[in-house]
Design a protein around this motif. Structure first.
Motif, mmCIF file in Angstrom:
data_model
loop_
_atom_site.group_PDB
_atom_site.id
_atom_site.type_symbol
_atom_site.label_atom_id
_atom_site.label_comp_id
_atom_site.label_asym_id
_atom_site.label_seq_id
_atom_site.Cartn_x
_atom_site.Cartn_y
_atom_site.Cartn_z
ATOM 1 N N MET A 127 -1.710 -14.384 -6.673
ATOM 2 C CA MET A 127 -1.722 -13.145 -5.843
ATOM 3 C C MET A 127 -0.608 -12.067 -6.084
ATOM 4 S SD MET A 127 -2.335 -13.013 -1.845
ATOM 5 C CE MET A 127 -0.876 -14.047 -1.304
ATOM 6 N N PHE A 128 0.859 -12.860 -6.112
ATOM 7 C CA PHE A 128 1.898 -12.059 -6.199
ATOM 8 C C PHE A 128 1.786 -11.468 -7.780
ATOM 9 C CE2 PHE A 128 4.648 -13.913 -2.551
ATOM 10 C CZ PHE A 128 4.017 -13.212 -1.695
ATOM 11 N N CYS A 129 1.499 -12.054 -8.626
ATOM 12 C CA CYS A 129 1.765 -11.643 -9.959
ATOM 13 C C CYS A 129 0.617 -10.574 -9.877
ATOM 14 C CB CYS A 129 1.280 -12.428 -10.872
ATOM 15 S SG CYS A 129 2.443 -13.842 -11.425
ATOM 16 N N ILE A 130 -0.434 -10.453 -9.547
ATOM 17 C CA ILE A 130 -1.502 -9.196 -9.363
ATOM 18 C C ILE A 130 -0.725 -7.854 -8.948
ATOM 19 C CG2 ILE A 130 -3.968 -8.664 -8.626
ATOM 20 C CD1 ILE A 130 -4.905 -11.319 -9.150
ATOM 21 N N ILE A 131 -0.064 -8.474 -7.726
ATOM 22 C CA ILE A 131 0.384 -7.262 -7.033
ATOM 23 C C ILE A 131 1.491 -6.727 -7.705
ATOM 24 C CG2 ILE A 131 1.631 -6.782 -4.966
ATOM 25 C CD1 ILE A 131 0.073 -8.793 -3.369
ATOM 26 N N ASN A 132 2.246 -7.322 -8.033
ATOM 27 C CA ASN A 132 3.435 -7.194 -8.939
ATOM 28 C C ASN A 132 2.849 -6.127 -10.268
ATOM 29 O OD1 ASN A 132 6.323 -6.740 -9.321
ATOM 30 N ND2 ASN A 132 6.235 -8.347 -10.959
ATOM 31 N N MET A 133 2.013 -6.718 -10.845
ATOM 32 C CA MET A 133 1.394 -5.932 -12.086
ATOM 33 C C MET A 133 0.795 -4.514 -11.582
ATOM 34 S SD MET A 133 -1.396 -7.215 -14.970
ATOM 35 C CE MET A 133 -0.376 -8.626 -15.228
ATOM 36 N N LEU A 134 0.188 -4.524 -10.308
ATOM 37 C CA LEU A 134 -0.220 -3.291 -10.063
ATOM 38 C C LEU A 134 0.879 -2.102 -9.549
ATOM 39 C CD1 LEU A 134 -3.408 -4.299 -7.299
ATOM 40 C CD2 LEU A 134 -3.400 -3.050 -9.690
ATOM 41 N N ASN A 135 1.889 -2.763 -9.084
ATOM 42 C CA ASN A 135 2.886 -1.861 -8.849
ATOM 43 C C ASN A 135 3.481 -1.220 -10.132
ATOM 44 O OD1 ASN A 135 3.490 -2.034 -6.058
ATOM 45 N ND2 ASN A 135 4.543 -4.109 -6.396
ATOM 46 N N TYR A 136 3.487 -2.010 -11.233
ATOM 47 C CA TYR A 136 3.776 -1.597 -12.521
ATOM 48 C C TYR A 136 2.821 -0.514 -13.532
ATOM 49 C CZ TYR A 136 8.494 -3.293 -11.716
ATOM 50 O OH TYR A 136 9.893 -3.517 -11.410
ATOM 51 N N VAL A 137 1.519 -0.818 -13.168
ATOM 52 C CA VAL A 137 0.553 -0.313 -13.621
ATOM 53 C C VAL A 137 0.684 1.443 -13.044
ATOM 54 C CG1 VAL A 137 -1.853 0.418 -13.484
ATOM 55 C CG2 VAL A 137 -1.103 -1.987 -13.899
ATOM 56 N N GLY A 298 -8.067 4.815 -7.795
ATOM 57 C CA GLY A 298 -8.288 3.792 -8.428
ATOM 58 C C GLY A 298 -7.349 2.554 -7.998
ATOM 59 N N GLU A 299 -6.033 3.000 -8.093
ATOM 60 C CA GLU A 299 -5.000 1.998 -7.807
ATOM 61 C C GLU A 299 -4.951 1.645 -6.316
ATOM 62 O OE1 GLU A 299 -1.863 4.134 -10.782
ATOM 63 O OE2 GLU A 299 -1.260 4.174 -8.851
ATOM 64 N N SER A 300 -4.881 2.715 -5.655
ATOM 65 C CA SER A 300 -5.136 2.365 -3.876
ATOM 66 C C SER A 300 -6.375 1.483 -3.598
ATOM 67 C CB SER A 300 -5.458 3.867 -3.421
ATOM 68 O OG SER A 300 -5.276 3.571 -1.999
ATOM 69 N N ILE A 301 -7.314 1.653 -4.314
ATOM 70 C CA ILE A 301 -8.656 0.669 -4.078
ATOM 71 C C ILE A 301 -8.301 -0.714 -4.623
ATOM 72 C CG2 ILE A 301 -11.083 0.148 -4.789
ATOM 73 C CD1 ILE A 301 -11.383 3.181 -4.870
ATOM 74 N N LEU A 302 -7.740 -0.932 -5.477
ATOM 75 C CA LEU A 302 -7.556 -2.140 -6.150
ATOM 76 C C LEU A 302 -6.273 -2.770 -5.365
ATOM 77 C CD1 LEU A 302 -7.257 -1.357 -10.099
ATOM 78 C CD2 LEU A 302 -8.955 -2.557 -8.923
#
Length: 607
Positions: A127-137, A298-302
């Motif tokens: 969960m934290f890895c996905i959140i961190n990846m979205l931050n840097y996406v 799209g980022e917001s929805i993800l």
């Protein structure tokens, strides 16, 4: 109350009220239930009838009758005092138990080592890895050509329409550059604030609040209408990201297997180069096929599902913090700001405590609370800066980030000028992504294999950085592109191996309650003194000497400074403070004041 004194004592999630002049209730161990055995009953009362006492005297003891009558009267007086004291003690214990059982949030009650039903360490890491990846996406997307676009240009009477953010808002290069770093303003301001709030609110809920701000801010970027509106939204993106950066790593460190702590941190930080790379692709595809605004939506929805989880699921507890007792409606009995007033009020008589209780609700209490938090923050900062291991580690990290930040910005331009690269962006981007993933993972796994200690972490940091600096420096000495690529790739692989060990030191050289502040101030420092000033300073140097090879060599040499700082850390006495008792991390009066954030049942519990 009649000269008695009420003193709050905190033991984890327990609250006991001790009454002077009465036998103190024994504190149960942390593992005991909240409702311990009832206090022993008072001794049976002495005969209250003086005549009965006199009648009980044997015929040979009539001469002592008068003395017995006086003794009976004294016993009666003492019994009345004991009954009053026992009643006061029972009332105090009842209040304490009401606070303990009724004032707890359902989502945060229980012992600190209890885990919610949804929790497994791997689920938390994913969960934290996905959140961190979205931050840097998001970081990569706003820099991509599909989102960032280009400004409208006119040549020879023919005008080319602009595209993306720069074209729609007609931004010059300076304004466009401000957008790329505007998030840093919110990040730098909010990181220490979230770290301080972790002392009085559940850190897991704080992450949820930060992600909510991030989600709203990215959606706002898609709805922006001019330069200032999107700039403000980018700053708020940094505010939302600050809570996650400060608090996620301590949660991972708490729950990772003991033999794989650094490897888990490496997986978490591996998402940085991966997320940026995915952001380039995502921004290009969505921006070109739909619209640059759709990329932000799209980022917001993800991110939205993780925001919901942050407020709905039962939160985890962070080592070094006890979030159990909510005391706002119990006035000065459990308020550290007004303890002295409480003692004075109680000693004044039965009405003293009743008169001091409403003071908790005065408007000035907010100002007092702010001043108290500022005082605590200053105290924590002083303690953090007195930790030599932490300071040396951050100094090395600043030097390291100074180079990496300038590489990411000026690397493609320098490579194109020195080696005439046809696709310098793709070349440098590809090398950074591959080396970032494998280098970050390898650094974590290697430290776990050689035993995760602070001293070993400094050995790995200094050794990898020194060798990486040699390879990167040698790469820019080659005149051939075929010599540059392998040397620079090995150099970046070694340099990125430092990501997990440097954060491991930040987490383990301070006591558990200071870890959020440690991560926050590390992030603030490496940006303020590292990658933020490095790009303009390197550009200034290039303007002076007008030779990209010499500029790149001068920049790379700063990696040797980072290696020296970390080499010094090997010889500084270090203590791994991860297992230090949490009571030493948060003062007792402060731990008794911790409460969950945005408690849905707050008002109901208060009543």
């Amino acid at each position: 109350m009649g000269g008695s004194e009420v003193t709050p004592e905190s033991d984890g999630a327990r609250v006991a009220v001790v009454v002077v002049g009465a036998p103190a209730p024994a504190l149960a161990d942390d593992d005991d239930s909240a409702s311990g055995p009832p206090p022993p009953p008072p001794p049976p009362p002495a005969p209250r009838d003086a005549a009965a006492a006199a009648t009980a005297v044997t015929p040979g003891e009539e001469v002592k009758g008068e003395s017995l009558l006086a003794a009976a009267a004294a016993a009666e007086c003492k019994q009345e005092e004991a009954a009053a004291t026992t009643g006061l003690q029972a009332m105090a214990v009842t209040v304490a138990r009401d606070v303990e059982t009724g004032g707890l949030d359902a989502s945060t009650s229980g012992a600190a080592d209890e885990k919610p039903s949804w929790f497994t360490p791997k689920r938390l890491l994913v969960m934290f890895c996905i959140i961190n990846m979205l931050n840097y996406v998001d970081r990569g997307a706003i820099a991509s050509n599909g989102v960032n676009g280009s400004r409208k240009s006119c040549t020879g009477g023919a005008c080319t329409p602009g595209s993306g953010i720069q074209g729609d808002f007609n931004l010059n290069n300076f304004e466009d550059g401000v957008l790329s770093s505007a998030f840093m303003v919110g990040l730098l301001i909010a990181s220490p604030i979230f770290a301080s709030l972790a002392k009085i609110h559940n850190p897991f809920r704080l992450i949820g609040v930060g992600l909510l701000v991030w989600t709203i801010a990215t959606a706002g970027c898609g709805c922006s209408f001019d330069f200032w509106s999107i700039t403000i939204c980018r700053m708020l993106v940094g505010v939302g990201e600050a809570s996650f950066i400060s608090l996620a790593a301590p949660f991972i460190d708490d729950n990772a297997p003991a033999a794989q702590k650094t490897a888990w941190l490496a997986m978490f930080y591996m998402c940085i180069p991966t997320g940026i790379a995915l952001g380039y692709v995502y921004g290009g595809l969505v921006g070109n096929s739909l619209h640059w605004r759709a990329a932000f939506w799209g980022e917001s929805i993800l991110m939205l599902p993780f925001v919901i989880l942050g407020f709905v699921i039962k939160p985890l507890q962070l080592k070094g913090f006890t979030h159990s007792v909510k005391t706002k409606d119990y006035g000065v009995m459990f308020n550290p700001e007004l303890q002295d007033e409480a003692k004075q009020g109680v000693s004044a008589g039965d009405d003293g405590l009743a008169e001091t209780l409403p003071r908790r609700f005065s408007f000035s209490s907010f100002g007092k609370k702010v001043l108290t938090e500022i005082r605590y923050f200053g105290k924590d900062m002083k303690e953090l800066l007195q930790e030599k291991v932490y300071v040396i580690n951050v100094l090395g990290y600043i030097s390291y980030n100074f180079v990496i930040g300038a590489y990411s910005y000026w690397g493609p331009k320098a490579g194109q000028d020195i080696y005439n690269m046809a696709n310098a962006d793709i070349m440098f981007g590809g090398i950074t992504i591959v080396c970032g993933i494998f280098g970050t993972l390898s650094g974590g796994f290697i430290l776990d294999k050689i035993d995760s200690t602070i001293s070993n972490a400094f050995k790995l940091l200094s050794g990898a950085t020194f060798l990486g600096a040699i390879f990167c420096f040698g790469a820019f000495c080659f005149k051939s592109l075929y010599g540059f690529i392998p040397f620079f790739s090995v150099g970046e692989l070694l340099v990125f191996a430092t990501q997990a060990p440097v954060n491991y030191v930040c987490l383990h050289c301070v006591k558990p309650s200071l870890r959020p502040l440690s991560m926050a101030m590390s992030t603030v420092s490496i940006h303020i003194f590292g990658d933020v000033p490095s790009s303009p300073l390197v550009g200034l140097l290039q303007d002076k000497i007008n030779n990209w090879r010499s500029t790149a060599l001068a920049l790379t040499s700063i990696l040797f400074i980072a290696a020296i700082f970390w080499f010094i850390g090997i010889f500084v006495r270090s203590v791994d403070r991860f297992n230090e008792e949490s009571e030493h991390g948060v003062p007792a009066v402060e731990r008794s004041n911790l409460r969950p954030l945005l408690d849905e049942n707050e008002e109901a519990q208060a009543s």
